[in-house]
Scaffold this active site. Structure first.
Site, PDB file in Angstrom:
ATOM      1  N   THR A  48     -65.032  44.136 -22.256  1.00 48.91           N
ATOM      2  CA  THR A  48     -64.572  43.088 -23.176  1.00 48.91           C
ATOM      3  C   THR A  48     -64.436  43.630 -24.587  1.00 48.91           C
ATOM      4  O   THR A  48     -63.431  43.399 -25.275  1.00 48.91           O
ATOM      5  CB  THR A  48     -65.563  41.910 -23.181  1.00 48.91           C
ATOM      6  OG1 THR A  48     -65.755  41.455 -21.853  1.00 48.91           O
ATOM      7  CG2 THR A  48     -65.053  40.782 -24.047  1.00 48.91           C
ATOM      8  N   TYR A 111     -60.693  32.357 -15.368  1.00 50.66           N
ATOM      9  CA  TYR A 111     -59.627  31.344 -15.354  1.00 50.66           C
ATOM     10  C   TYR A 111     -59.526  30.646 -14.004  1.00 50.66           C
ATOM     11  O   TYR A 111     -59.805  29.465 -13.900  1.00 50.66           O
ATOM     12  CB  TYR A 111     -58.260  31.923 -15.761  1.00 50.66           C
ATOM     13  CG  TYR A 111     -57.225  30.811 -15.892  1.00 50.66           C
ATOM     14  CD1 TYR A 111     -57.306  29.900 -16.942  1.00 50.66           C
ATOM     15  CD2 TYR A 111     -56.218  30.649 -14.953  1.00 50.66           C
ATOM     16  CE1 TYR A 111     -56.397  28.856 -17.046  1.00 50.66           C
ATOM     17  CE2 TYR A 111     -55.312  29.611 -15.045  1.00 50.66           C
ATOM     18  CZ  TYR A 111     -55.403  28.720 -16.092  1.00 50.66           C
ATOM     19  OH  TYR A 111     -54.513  27.685 -16.194  1.00 50.66           O
ATOM     20  N   TYR A 137     -70.722  41.973 -13.690  1.00 51.62           N
ATOM     21  CA  TYR A 137     -70.741  41.521 -15.085  1.00 51.62           C
ATOM     22  C   TYR A 137     -70.651  40.007 -15.096  1.00 51.62           C
ATOM     23  O   TYR A 137     -69.624  39.435 -14.723  1.00 51.62           O
ATOM     24  CB  TYR A 137     -69.584  42.163 -15.846  1.00 51.62           C
ATOM     25  CG  TYR A 137     -69.488  41.829 -17.325  1.00 51.62           C
ATOM     26  CD1 TYR A 137     -70.550  41.259 -18.021  1.00 51.62           C
ATOM     27  CD2 TYR A 137     -68.327  42.109 -18.035  1.00 51.62           C
ATOM     28  CE1 TYR A 137     -70.457  40.960 -19.364  1.00 51.62           C
ATOM     29  CE2 TYR A 137     -68.216  41.822 -19.392  1.00 51.62           C
ATOM     30  CZ  TYR A 137     -69.278  41.256 -20.041  1.00 51.62           C
ATOM     31  OH  TYR A 137     -69.171  40.955 -21.387  1.00 51.62           O
ATOM     32  N   ARG A 142     -67.223  33.640 -21.345  1.00 49.09           N
ATOM     33  CA  ARG A 142     -65.869  34.184 -21.410  1.00 49.09           C
ATOM     34  C   ARG A 142     -65.057  33.839 -20.166  1.00 49.09           C
ATOM     35  O   ARG A 142     -63.839  33.755 -20.228  1.00 49.09           O
ATOM     36  CB  ARG A 142     -65.908  35.720 -21.552  1.00 49.09           C
ATOM     37  CG  ARG A 142     -66.722  36.286 -22.686  1.00 49.09           C
ATOM     38  CD  ARG A 142     -66.111  36.140 -24.063  1.00 49.09           C
ATOM     39  NE  ARG A 142     -64.895  36.862 -24.304  1.00 49.09           N
ATOM     40  CZ  ARG A 142     -64.661  37.620 -25.399  1.00 49.09           C
ATOM     41  NH1 ARG A 142     -65.613  37.809 -26.304  1.00 49.09           N
ATOM     42  NH2 ARG A 142     -63.505  38.181 -25.587  1.00 49.09           N
ATOM     43  N   LYS A 165     -74.811  43.347 -15.360  1.00 46.91           N
ATOM     44  CA  LYS A 165     -74.888  43.116 -16.797  1.00 46.91           C
ATOM     45  C   LYS A 165     -74.971  41.605 -16.968  1.00 46.91           C
ATOM     46  O   LYS A 165     -73.997  40.894 -16.711  1.00 46.91           O
ATOM     47  CB  LYS A 165     -73.656  43.673 -17.520  1.00 46.91           C
ATOM     48  CG  LYS A 165     -73.627  43.341 -19.009  1.00 46.91           C
ATOM     49  CD  LYS A 165     -72.330  43.796 -19.673  1.00 46.91           C
ATOM     50  CE  LYS A 165     -72.292  43.385 -21.149  1.00 46.91           C
ATOM     51  NZ  LYS A 165     -71.021  43.767 -21.816  1.00 46.91           N
ATOM     52  N   ILE A 207     -76.294  46.798 -22.147  1.00 49.29           N
ATOM     53  CA  ILE A 207     -74.909  47.200 -22.393  1.00 49.29           C
ATOM     54  C   ILE A 207     -74.516  46.476 -23.665  1.00 49.29           C
ATOM     55  O   ILE A 207     -74.352  45.261 -23.684  1.00 49.29           O
ATOM     56  CB  ILE A 207     -73.996  46.870 -21.205  1.00 49.29           C
ATOM     57  CG1 ILE A 207     -74.427  47.720 -19.998  1.00 49.29           C
ATOM     58  CG2 ILE A 207     -72.536  47.134 -21.550  1.00 49.29           C
ATOM     59  CD1 ILE A 207     -73.636  47.456 -18.719  1.00 49.29           C
TER      60      ILE A 207
END
Length: 295
Positions: A48, A111, A137, A142, A165, A207
């Site tokens: 990202t 999405y 992740y 997000r 993560k 991270i």
């Protein structure tokens, strides 16, 4: 027990750009060397913070390959290879493996999202097609998609799925995941304000966005906890909270890229739709950075 990809501080490295928006590989080389010289334990390319969402497929692959070549085996390189299309996530993951990536970072579908059953099928499909470790992740802020602790138990059954993560911000869920999965799934903090808390529960490191500008400090914080000096790590966590928070005063990676520019690295601006911070916000960021003697 599965092999751990890295312990300590992994930097979610930014992707510097020229004024015309193209990738600035000369500066990327500088940033990679800055990280290695200051003790960073792993480099995460095209996450990202690396603006993977606005890189073309060709750019994405070229940035990963450049990073692998520049690091030259000195520390692990973890390639961002996620997508909301499973077939493309498989394709990108296979290409990253061929390039020589040490591991993959694969974000949840965004999405279109999916169910927990869908997550299991999605991730297993990717893992079935590669022979290098995968770090999941989880960043629901997000993606709109959250991995539940019980789902991690199922995913950890795959030999290539070795870590996550965790950027959900939910410490209780992280604790439950660590309790349920034991040594079958390593956990890395995905939030710079929760490194000490997650590592105290048994996490392997972070991270980090903050490590872009403070690689030595984030490494030292994580290393203290790994060495058993939890109090020392907690103190560093609290001492750097204000700076860590400043990296998220606007949408990531806008502030950290601005900060790198202030430090003298010609990293350029983010690609649209992300835009530079207002003059007022830039001044606020500079003020915080001055408090930490970064500029």
């Amino acid at each position: 027990m599965k092999k751990t990809v890295f312990t300590g501080s992994g930097v979610a490295i930014i992707t510097p750009m020229h004024s015309d928006g193209s990738v600035n590989y000369e500066v990327l080389k500088e940033l990679i060397e800055f990280q290695i010289q200051n003790g960073t334990d792993a480099i995460i390319s095209c996450g990202t913070t690396g603006e993977s969402a606005t890189l073309s497929h060709e750019e994405h692959c070229k940035v990963i390959q450049f990073t692998i070549d520049q690091v030259a085996g000195r520390i692990p390189v973890i390639a961002g290879a996620g997508s909301n299309e499973t077939a493309y996530a498989v394709e990108l993951s296979k290409e990253a493996e061929k390039m020589g990536a040490d591991a993959l970072l694969v974000v949840t579908p965004y999405y279109n999202k999916t169910s927990q059953r869908g997550l299991i099928r999605h991730y297993n499909m990717v893992a079935d097609n590669v022979n290098i470790p995968m770090i999941l992740y989880n960043v629901p802020s997000r993606t709109g998609c959250n991995i539940q602790p019980e789902t991690y138990v199922e995913l950890a059954k795959h030999e290539n799925i070795v870590a996550v993560k965790e950027a959900s911000g939910n410490i209780s869920a992280v604790a439950k995941t660590l309790s349920l999965c034991g040594d079958q799934l390593d956990v890395y903090s995905g939030n710079d304000d929760q490194v000490a808390a997650i590592m105290a529960l048994g996490g392997k490191g972070v991270i980090s966005v903050l490590a872009n500008i403070c690689p030595k400090e984030v490494h030292d914080m994580a290393q203290k906890i790994l060495d058993g000096d939890v109090a020392g790590g907690v103190k560093m966590q609290l001492d750097y909270m204000k700076l860590a928070d400043a990296m998220f005063m606007d949408v990531n990676p806008i502030p950290v890229k601005e900060a790198m520019n202030f430090m003298g690295y010609d990293c350029g601006e983010c690609r649209l739709p992300l835009i530079s911070m207002s003059d007022d916000m830039q001044e606020r960021l500079k003020k915080v950075m001055k408090e930490y003697s970064l500029i």
